[in-house]
Motif scaffolding. Structure first.
Motif, PDB file in Angstrom:
ATOM      1  N   ASP A  85       0.827  -1.217   0.000  1.00  0.00           N
ATOM      2  CA  ASP A  85       0.000   0.000   0.000  1.00  0.00           C
ATOM      3  C   ASP A  85       0.857   1.261   0.000  1.00  0.00           C
ATOM      4  N   GLY A  86       1.972   1.210  -0.756  1.00  0.00           N
ATOM      5  CA  GLY A  86       2.830   2.383  -0.891  1.00  0.00           C
ATOM      6  C   GLY A  86       3.837   2.565   0.230  1.00  0.00           C
ATOM      7  N   ARG A  87       3.886   1.637   1.186  1.00  0.00           N
ATOM      8  CA  ARG A  87       4.828   1.765   2.309  1.00  0.00           C
ATOM      9  C   ARG A  87       6.213   1.261   1.891  1.00  0.00           C
ATOM     10  N   LEU A  93       8.814   5.885  -8.748  1.00  0.00           N
ATOM     11  CA  LEU A  93       9.236   4.485  -8.785  1.00  0.00           C
ATOM     12  C   LEU A  93       9.172   3.949 -10.212  1.00  0.00           C
ATOM     13  N   THR A  94       8.070   4.222 -10.905  1.00  0.00           N
ATOM     14  CA  THR A  94       7.920   3.760 -12.288  1.00  0.00           C
ATOM     15  C   THR A  94       9.003   4.352 -13.177  1.00  0.00           C
ATOM     16  N   LEU A  95       9.311   5.630 -12.983  1.00  0.00           N
ATOM     17  CA  LEU A  95      10.322   6.306 -13.792  1.00  0.00           C
ATOM     18  C   LEU A  95      11.708   5.692 -13.576  1.00  0.00           C
ATOM     19  N   ASN A 137      11.185  11.051  -1.155  1.00  0.00           N
ATOM     20  CA  ASN A 137       9.738  11.193  -1.402  1.00  0.00           C
ATOM     21  C   ASN A 137       9.254  10.226  -2.488  1.00  0.00           C
ATOM     22  N   LEU A 138       9.609   8.982  -2.333  1.00  0.00           N
ATOM     23  CA  LEU A 138       9.244   7.961  -3.313  1.00  0.00           C
ATOM     24  C   LEU A 138       7.728   7.825  -3.420  1.00  0.00           C
TER      25      LEU A 138
END
Length: 226
Positions: A96-98, A112-114, A106-107
């Motif tokens: 859940d984004g953790r 992350l995709t980039l 500030n991920l």
């Protein structure tokens, strides 16, 4: 307000332990710098290839603990988690984004995709450079080593990815269940209680049925004897 919990994960490749910036000590230095004084509840270290996350038991244990404790998974460098965009995004979604990485402040899902897309591209370029180097050596020395048809037509990488994905899907449930079994056993839970935990969490045995105590014990014994 409840204090945020953190779980750190370090991975070194069996073939690249000495690679600059990726060694165990370098990763630990990053984690110590940014997370000393924070509520780190567990640390996991693994010496294994990063190609397939389903074959990394320490990572699976770290993910299971993060989900159980609602903790944040922390890595020193994002490519120590994975060099595959789909795998990294799957982990991000599971938690859940953790997810935090010392090299990406500030991920979020976009960054992350980039970063993973760049890593994917670099892996593709490495593959092309290797193929071109082999072709040049063959020109100079004749038939040095006969390449397979998939390698020659540059489909080997996509074939390998497809095989790995299929294997990951087949093994993912068992790997995650095994990690949870090991985690609960360390908390001195009985085989029956662990089986109940797995069934309540939606896991299923290899043939699709509910877990029984004897199956849980068998999986745990395979883990410690591996």
């Amino acid at each position: 307000m409840q204090e945020t919990k953190y779980v750190t994960y370090i991975r070194v490749s069996t073939k690249k332990q000495g690679e600059s910036g990726l060694g165990l000590q370098s990763q630990q230095t990053y984690l110590d710098h940014f997370y000393t004084g924070k509520n780190v509840i567990a640390e996991f270290t693994e010496n294994v290839s990063g190609k397939d996350i389903s074959n990394r038991p320490k990572l699976q244990q770290a993910l299971a603990l993060c989900k159980k404790e609602k903790a944040v998974l922390v890595v020193a460098k994002i490519d120590r988690l994975s060099r595959n965009t789909e795998q990294a995004l799957w982990i991000y979604s599971e938690l859940d984004g953790r997810l935090e990485s010392c090299d990406i402040p500030n991920l979020d899902k976009f960054t992350l995709t980039l970063f993973m897309a760049i890593a994917d591209r670099e892996r593709e370029l490495i593959s092309l450079r290797t193929a071109n180097a082999l072709a040049e050596k063959t020109k100079r020395l004749g038939e040095w080593r006969k390449a397979s048809t998939p390698f020659i037509n540059k489909t080997a990488n996509s074939l390998a990815v497809a095989v790995n994905k299929k294997k990951a899907r087949a093994n993912e449930n068992n790997k995650r269940a095994a990690a949870l079994i090991q985690l609960h056993r360390q908390q001195n839970k009985s085989w029956k209680d662990i089986a109940l935990e797995l069934n309540n969490a939606g896991f299923r045995a290899s043939r699709g049925g509910a877990f029984q105590a004897v199956q849980v014990q068998r999986i745990y014994n395979r883990l410690i004897n591996a």
